[in-house]
Design a protein around this motif. Structure first.
Motif, PDB file in Angstrom:
ATOM      1  N   ALA A 262       2.815   7.641   2.630  1.00 50.34           N
ATOM      2  CA  ALA A 262       1.595   7.530   1.666  1.00 50.34           C
ATOM      3  C   ALA A 262       0.326   7.382   2.154  1.00 50.34           C
ATOM      4  O   ALA A 262      -0.556   8.181   1.752  1.00 50.34           O
ATOM      5  CB  ALA A 262       1.883   6.466   0.773  1.00 50.34           C
ATOM      6  N   LEU A 263       0.117   6.793   3.365  1.00 50.97           N
ATOM      7  CA  LEU A 263      -1.209   6.656   3.883  1.00 50.97           C
ATOM      8  C   LEU A 263      -1.658   7.841   4.349  1.00 50.97           C
ATOM      9  O   LEU A 263      -2.671   8.480   4.493  1.00 50.97           O
ATOM     10  CB  LEU A 263      -1.095   5.521   4.792  1.00 50.97           C
ATOM     11  N   TYR A 264      -0.795   8.675   5.331  1.00 50.85           N
ATOM     12  CA  TYR A 264      -0.866   9.830   5.934  1.00 50.85           C
ATOM     13  C   TYR A 264      -1.191  10.876   4.763  1.00 50.85           C
ATOM     14  O   TYR A 264      -2.438  11.584   5.069  1.00 50.85           O
ATOM     15  CB  TYR A 264       0.174  10.223   6.691  1.00 50.85           C
ATOM     16  N   GLU A 265      -0.482  10.938   3.571  1.00 50.84           N
ATOM     17  CA  GLU A 265      -0.802  12.077   2.708  1.00 50.84           C
ATOM     18  C   GLU A 265      -2.450  11.862   2.193  1.00 50.84           C
ATOM     19  O   GLU A 265      -3.042  12.778   2.078  1.00 50.84           O
ATOM     20  CB  GLU A 265      -0.037  12.021   1.631  1.00 50.84           C
ATOM     21  N   ALA A 266      -2.775  10.668   1.849  1.00 50.52           N
ATOM     22  CA  ALA A 266      -4.211  10.232   1.360  1.00 50.52           C
ATOM     23  C   ALA A 266      -5.170  10.532   2.399  1.00 50.52           C
ATOM     24  O   ALA A 266      -6.401  10.830   2.110  1.00 50.52           O
ATOM     25  CB  ALA A 266      -4.029   8.788   0.825  1.00 50.52           C
ATOM     26  N   LEU A 267      -4.963  10.269   3.616  1.00 47.88           N
ATOM     27  CA  LEU A 267      -5.772  10.366   4.997  1.00 47.88           C
ATOM     28  C   LEU A 267      -5.920  11.964   4.992  1.00 47.88           C
ATOM     29  O   LEU A 267      -7.197  12.465   5.288  1.00 47.88           O
ATOM     30  CB  LEU A 267      -5.544   9.825   6.230  1.00 47.88           C
ATOM     31  N   ASN A 268      -4.825  12.543   5.047  1.00 46.53           N
ATOM     32  CA  ASN A 268      -4.769  14.204   5.247  1.00 46.53           C
ATOM     33  C   ASN A 268      -5.524  14.891   4.375  1.00 46.53           C
ATOM     34  O   ASN A 268      -6.294  15.679   4.864  1.00 46.53           O
ATOM     35  CB  ASN A 268      -3.278  14.447   5.313  1.00 46.53           C
ATOM     36  N   ASN A 269      -5.550  14.691   2.999  1.00 47.50           N
ATOM     37  CA  ASN A 269      -6.079  15.277   2.003  1.00 47.50           C
ATOM     38  C   ASN A 269      -7.523  14.829   1.543  1.00 47.50           C
ATOM     39  O   ASN A 269      -8.113  15.128   0.667  1.00 47.50           O
ATOM     40  CB  ASN A 269      -5.335  15.359   0.769  1.00 47.50           C
ATOM     41  N   HIS A 270      -7.912  13.848   2.391  1.00 43.57           N
ATOM     42  CA  HIS A 270      -9.187  13.200   2.267  1.00 43.57           C
ATOM     43  C   HIS A 270      -9.276  12.385   0.953  1.00 43.57           C
ATOM     44  O   HIS A 270     -10.584  12.237   0.443  1.00 43.57           O
ATOM     45  CB  HIS A 270     -10.354  14.222   2.671  1.00 43.57           C
TER      46      HIS A 270
ATOM     47  N   ILE B  11       0.925  -1.164  -0.077  1.00 46.65           N
ATOM     48  CA  ILE B  11       0.116   0.021   0.065  1.00 46.65           C
ATOM     49  C   ILE B  11       0.768   1.275  -0.056  1.00 46.65           C
ATOM     50  O   ILE B  11       1.665   1.499   1.009  1.00 46.65           O
ATOM     51  CB  ILE B  11      -0.851   0.127   1.091  1.00 46.65           C
ATOM     52  N   ASN B  12       0.963   1.903  -1.188  1.00 43.99           N
ATOM     53  CA  ASN B  12       1.772   3.061  -1.330  1.00 43.99           C
ATOM     54  C   ASN B  12       1.298   4.093  -2.012  1.00 43.99           C
ATOM     55  O   ASN B  12       0.036   4.126  -2.526  1.00 43.99           O
ATOM     56  CB  ASN B  12       3.044   2.448  -2.068  1.00 43.99           C
TER      57      ASN B  12
ATOM     58  N   ALA C  63      -3.195   5.687  -5.434  1.00 46.57           N
ATOM     59  CA  ALA C  63      -3.927   6.396  -6.287  1.00 46.57           C
ATOM     60  C   ALA C  63      -4.835   5.457  -7.314  1.00 46.57           C
ATOM     61  O   ALA C  63      -5.954   6.146  -7.967  1.00 46.57           O
ATOM     62  CB  ALA C  63      -2.839   6.787  -7.540  1.00 46.57           C
ATOM     63  N   LYS C  64      -4.751   4.075  -7.215  1.00 45.45           N
ATOM     64  CA  LYS C  64      -5.443   3.224  -8.219  1.00 45.45           C
ATOM     65  C   LYS C  64      -6.717   3.031  -7.368  1.00 45.45           C
ATOM     66  O   LYS C  64      -7.807   2.586  -8.061  1.00 45.45           O
ATOM     67  CB  LYS C  64      -4.876   2.167  -8.234  1.00 45.45           C
ATOM     68  N   MET C  65      -6.872   3.279  -6.062  1.00 46.20           N
ATOM     69  CA  MET C  65      -8.293   3.233  -5.179  1.00 46.20           C
ATOM     70  C   MET C  65      -9.324   4.202  -5.546  1.00 46.20           C
ATOM     71  O   MET C  65      -9.086   5.319  -6.040  1.00 46.20           O
ATOM     72  CB  MET C  65      -7.781   3.095  -3.722  1.00 46.20           C
TER      73      MET C  65
END
Length: 317
Positions: free
Chosen positions: A244-252, A217-218, A223-225
């Protein structure tokens, strides 16, 4: 008689496991740390022991070398063994055993509680009530949603059945598909992980940590999810790139995450503590009374077998 070192916090509360070992004539050396022991902490403890009933402790080459003259078996009270140096154990003729299936229901139920908790944002509404703000937060129904289960061993199989009972569509990835899940529960196996990422509203990880799964999970896979997808990890922290997970959670971009396993424990990345779309627990998936008793009893029985010169049932090396 042999000295058996136990480092599981739950062991002192499991009289049956203790009795199995003492009835066989062995002496117990019980240590109850609040977190898994580092190798430097274990080295002075292992000299002269005949067996070790271990949690998630760091049992590396230094530990095994220090214990090797007398140590016959390392019995893990769980299924993970990535913290054990199997190569060195094999060289020193030390058996390593696990307790497959004993805690699978408990871990499955925690994974499912992450799914239900995140879908209804229960943690946020609990906070609002405590703060007297009485803020309702809109959630989503699970019925009709798609969950991608990566790894359908005992835990993944239990989870698939529970998700189907909630009316969810279940797609899965595993090198060895379960015919029972396919035929009896309508699970669809997909060999292309990218396709699972594209379809799933929830992704639940149930794979071991190894070079093939490290940071699976990167940024690229996230980005494919689907925007708004949820990630559940009750397996191993090494499966996820934390940045990567933090970025995707932080920007929702992602809807949320339920995390019980971390690459470094205790988890001290304070960035995550400020997020309102993540639920975290201290690697407690198997930490129920029922699971603890089952794993400790199996591990104790494996120790007795090894010290008696019998074959082990769940030896992995």
């Amino acid at each position: 008689m042999a000295v058996v070192l136990t480092t599981s916090r739950a062991f002192p509360d499991c009289e049956q496991a203790q009795k199995i070992l003492t009835d066989a004539g062995h002496e117990l050396k019980m240590v109850t740390p609040q977190k898994p022991l580092k190798s430097s902490e274990l080295v002075p403890m292992v000299k002269g022991i005949g067996a070790m009933l271990a949690g998630l402790d760091e049992i590396n080459a230094d530990v095994i070398q220090a214990a090797a003259p007398t140590l016959k078996i390392i019995a893990r009270n769980g299924v993970g063994y990535d913290k054990v140096d199997l190569k060195m154990a094999r060289e020193k003729n030390i058996r390593v055993t696990i307790t497959p299936g004993a805690n699978s229901l408990s871990v499955c139920e925690l994974a499912f509680s992450f799914i239900t908790g995140l879908s209804r944002r229960i943690h946020l509404m609990d906070k609002s009530v405590r703060e007297k703000s009485w803020q309702r937060v809109s959630g989503i129904e699970l019925h009709g949603k798609t969950i991608g289960i990566l790894g359908t061993g005992a835990i993944g199989r239990h989870l698939a059945v529970r998700c189907r009972s909630f009316g969810m569509r279940v797609i899965a990835y595993d090198l060895h598909p379960s015919q029972e899940l396919i035929e009896d529960h309508g699970v669809k196996y997909i060999s292309n992980l990218d396709e699972i990422y594209r379809q799933a509203d929830f992704i639940s990880l149930h794979l071991p940590a190894n070079p093939d799964t490290w940071h699976m999970i990167n940024r690229d896979t996230i980005a494919k999810m689907k925007p708004g997808a949820f990630i559940i990890n009750t397996a191993r922290g090494e499966l996820i790139d934390d940045d990567a997970l933090y970025e995707a959670l932080n920007n929702h971009y992602l809807g949320g995450a339920g995390l019980d396993a971390f690459a470094s424990e205790p988890f001290l990345d304070e960035r995550f503590f400020e997020l309102d779309n993540v639920i975290m627990t201290p690697h407690t998936g198997a930490f129920t009374k029922e699971a603890a008793d089952k794993t400790l009893i199996i591990a104790a029985e494996e120790i007795v077998r090894a010290l008696s010169g019998e074959d082990n049932l769940y030896q992995i090396n």
